[in-house]
Design an enzyme around this catalytic site. Sequence first.
Site, mmCIF file in Angstrom:
data_model
loop_
_atom_site.group_PDB
_atom_site.id
_atom_site.type_symbol
_atom_site.label_atom_id
_atom_site.label_comp_id
_atom_site.label_asym_id
_atom_site.label_seq_id
_atom_site.Cartn_x
_atom_site.Cartn_y
_atom_site.Cartn_z
ATOM 1 N N GLU A 142 -5.028 -3.944 -2.001
ATOM 2 C CA GLU A 142 -6.478 -3.725 -1.893
ATOM 3 C C GLU A 142 -6.797 -2.424 -1.165
ATOM 4 O O GLU A 142 -7.945 -1.969 -1.168
ATOM 5 C CB GLU A 142 -7.138 -4.903 -1.165
ATOM 6 N N PHE A 185 0.808 -1.223 0.000
ATOM 7 C CA PHE A 185 0.000 0.000 0.000
ATOM 8 C C PHE A 185 0.835 1.264 0.000
ATOM 9 O O PHE A 185 0.353 2.335 -0.364
ATOM 10 C CB PHE A 185 -0.930 0.033 1.231
ATOM 11 N N GLU A 216 9.450 -3.073 13.458
ATOM 12 C CA GLU A 216 9.349 -2.046 12.428
ATOM 13 C C GLU A 216 8.075 -1.246 12.710
ATOM 14 O O GLU A 216 6.968 -1.763 12.566
ATOM 15 C CB GLU A 216 9.275 -2.660 11.028
ATOM 16 N N CYS A 223 9.765 1.745 3.385
ATOM 17 C CA CYS A 223 10.654 0.661 3.799
ATOM 18 C C CYS A 223 12.090 1.143 3.947
ATOM 19 O O CYS A 223 12.930 0.435 4.495
ATOM 20 C CB CYS A 223 10.578 -0.506 2.819
ATOM 21 N N LYS A 270 -1.225 -7.733 -9.019
ATOM 22 C CA LYS A 270 -2.219 -7.541 -7.964
ATOM 23 C C LYS A 270 -1.834 -6.324 -7.137
ATOM 24 O O LYS A 270 -0.908 -6.373 -6.331
ATOM 25 C CB LYS A 270 -2.329 -8.768 -7.044
#
Length: 518
Positions: free
Chosen positions: A198, A171, A403, A303, A195
């Site tokens: 979502e 995301f 994290e 990240c 993909k």
Amino acid sequence: QVGTRLVVSGQHCSRGLAAAASPPVVPMLIDGKFVQSKATTYSEVRNPATQEVLSLVPDCTGEELDMAVESSKVAFAKWRSVPVTQRARVMFKLQELVRANMDELALSVTREQGKTIADAKGDVFRGLEVVETACGIASYQMGDLVENVATGIDTYTLRQPLGVVAGICPFNFPAMIPLWMFPVATACGNSMVLKPSERDPGCAMMLAELALEAGLPPGVLNVVHGTHGTVNGICDHPDIRAISFVGGDAAGKHIHARGTANGKRVQANLGAKNHAVVMPDADPEATANALVGAAFGAAGQRCMALSAAVFVGDSAHLIDAVTEKAKQLKVSGGEDPHADLGPVISPQAKERIEGLIESGKREGATLRLDGRGLAPAGFEKGNFVGPTVLSDVKTDMECYQQEIFGPVLCALKADTLDDAIEIINANRYGNGTAIFTGSGAAAKKFQQEVDVGQVGINVPIPVPLPFFSFTGSRGSFQGDVNFYGKSGVSFYTQTKTVTASWKLAEGKQTVMPTSQKV
């Protein structure tokens, strides 16, 4: 005119939207057509600054995934034989279209993911750079040749596409990560089933529409949606040869294990705990600015965010400067032109981040700046966490071990550079790190001894440009070959070695052929 088919208010391509649906249902892309799923379950896409439901994302059925893979399989049979120059021209056109639609793509990212408009444009632009690199795909696909490995015999290598490959996106970079994947994969001659997340699929759908407009044939890029069922279907499908994944630890490890068990190549970028090392001779103003931007930009949902800073020796006084600068950052909805950082992706993410802040305080860290409890005017329902600074953090604290993936900087202290390197190397992650120093000797020692895949020297977020490769390591990566650049081409291709003899007929030989004359 470029971009006239993009509908920004719904964050999705105009074709295929369910006209009567409110909110609209995000279509799939199968065989060049935007089609509605027959799904019975859906995920909501919410604006994280307002909680407005923007669209519904279907959990596509197994039959629909099969249709997408079959379409890609059929398309691959023709696409693999398209001349590399023609594939490159598609990439040239795609980069033109992405650049022309930058504002619309960025607005989609802001509304679905929450980033500021400026940061969202950066998201799109870093992806665009991968497309630009893919324009030169021919040079990346050159093989090797050795003439006369034996008398009259040549050996050479070919880089050939794998077939149908898949991409599973996170995301936090709705534009950049899809553009890490499908341009390189398709430029190499593969077809791809993508993909998107979502949580924010709109930008990926817009990019898919632009890819069609650029000339990518139907089926070369298909887009499906869903959560666990779709992911498992991708991992299990016998016609998918390789999977690219970027996201969290649990999902990435699952995909790597399940995909490789089914004989697939898998590259999986996982979590991170990126450290900055601040030396006593670091430039105070430049270093403080760099730490603030790298720790709190994108609300820490990168990240490669610098979420831990190790202050060596008497550099610890810079913690005060970082804290003061962090206080000046404006937290607001991403469409606010004055916002420095927007919301985090969901209420659940906000709750987790605030829980880790509390755990740090409870375990003995000093809470110098507390970003909890923010409700910016006009965005009272948003998922906001402001810049937060925890000092006196120890490596056994939960706020350090996890994290956080939010705008939280954990400040640690070390007596020497050796101690700082030891702290970093003891952490399980190896995505990125940076050292701030005026000493070439210290920088050289750091880059040599630190066990992290991407190192910045006075550069806070050392993400390589795409003519290099993204080289996270250790606990931040599972797989054998990294993303984009030469590594990305290697991942999406297989090497075939040909040994050829074109000479006059010789007598029969039954011994092992060698290059040695007997």
